[in-house]
Design a protein around this motif. Structure first.
Motif, PDB file in Angstrom:
ATOM      1  N   ALA A 115      64.455  30.441  45.188  1.00 51.54           N
ATOM      2  CA  ALA A 115      65.666  30.817  45.923  1.00 51.54           C
ATOM      3  C   ALA A 115      65.531  30.524  47.416  1.00 51.54           C
ATOM      4  O   ALA A 115      66.479  30.047  48.053  1.00 51.54           O
ATOM      5  N   GLU A 116      64.360  30.783  47.965  1.00 50.05           N
ATOM      6  CA  GLU A 116      64.164  30.551  49.395  1.00 50.05           C
ATOM      7  C   GLU A 116      64.244  29.067  49.745  1.00 50.05           C
ATOM      8  O   GLU A 116      64.751  28.695  50.807  1.00 50.05           O
ATOM      9  N   ALA A 117      63.742  28.211  48.868  1.00 51.98           N
ATOM     10  CA  ALA A 117      63.809  26.764  49.112  1.00 51.98           C
ATOM     11  C   ALA A 117      65.238  26.241  48.973  1.00 51.98           C
ATOM     12  O   ALA A 117      65.611  25.263  49.623  1.00 51.98           O
ATOM     13  N   MET A 118      66.043  26.884  48.127  1.00 55.14           N
ATOM     14  CA  MET A 118      67.428  26.461  47.935  1.00 55.14           C
ATOM     15  C   MET A 118      68.350  26.985  49.036  1.00 55.14           C
ATOM     16  O   MET A 118      69.413  26.420  49.281  1.00 55.14           O
ATOM     17  N   ALA A 119      67.942  28.048  49.706  1.00 56.21           N
ATOM     18  CA  ALA A 119      68.796  28.729  50.684  1.00 56.21           C
ATOM     19  C   ALA A 119      69.337  27.813  51.779  1.00 56.21           C
ATOM     20  O   ALA A 119      70.529  27.896  52.106  1.00 56.21           O
ATOM     21  N   PRO A 120      68.525  26.929  52.404  1.00 54.54           N
ATOM     22  CA  PRO A 120      69.074  26.083  53.481  1.00 54.54           C
ATOM     23  C   PRO A 120      70.270  25.239  53.035  1.00 54.54           C
ATOM     24  O   PRO A 120      71.195  25.004  53.823  1.00 54.54           O
TER      25      PRO A 120
END
Length: 129
Positions: A50-55
């Motif tokens: 999720a953190e990698a997809m956030a941007p």
């Protein structure tokens, strides 16, 4: 009698038994195709995190991108598997119809209208949402 009561005349009547035997499986095929393709789509978000997809979602203007990615994982991955299995079919199909693109939204809308069909866990357990 109206058109719905009379099936159309077949060009090759000998194929009628095949069509009759396959008709109950047609909904299973649509449900599994929709659900499994959605699950693969959701798996991409799980595998990246999720953190990698956030941007990506920040660039699209979303204020809470990590929470959104987790929601999308729930709807696409877990919902896709549930649609394929025919479990909580209407709930997840409605969620997908709200979340995804026009084509999948229309397919999911059709699944929501019809439910899991004869070969579904909903039917097996005798409960639909």
């Amino acid at each position: 009698m109206n058109e719905a009561q009379h099936p159309p005349r077949l060009l090759f009547p000998a194929l009628r038994p095949l069509y009759v035997s396959l008709e109950p499986l047609s909904w299973l095929l649509v449900r599994c195709a929709c659900g499994l393709i959605l699950a693969v789509h959701g798996w991409g978000k799980i595998s990246r995190g999720a953190e990698a997809m956030a941007p990506t979602f920040v660039k699209l203007g979303y204020e809470h991108p990590v929470a959104l990615v987790y929601l999308l994982i729930f709807v696409e991955f877990f919902g896709g598997i549930a649609i394929a299995a025919g479990l909580f079919t209407r709930f997840f199909a409605a969620a997908v119809a709200i979340e995804i693109t026009l084509l999948w939204g229309l397919v999911a809308l059709g699944i929501w209208w019809r439910g899991g069909g004869p070969y579904s866990l909903d039917r097996r357990i005798g409960v639909e949402l």
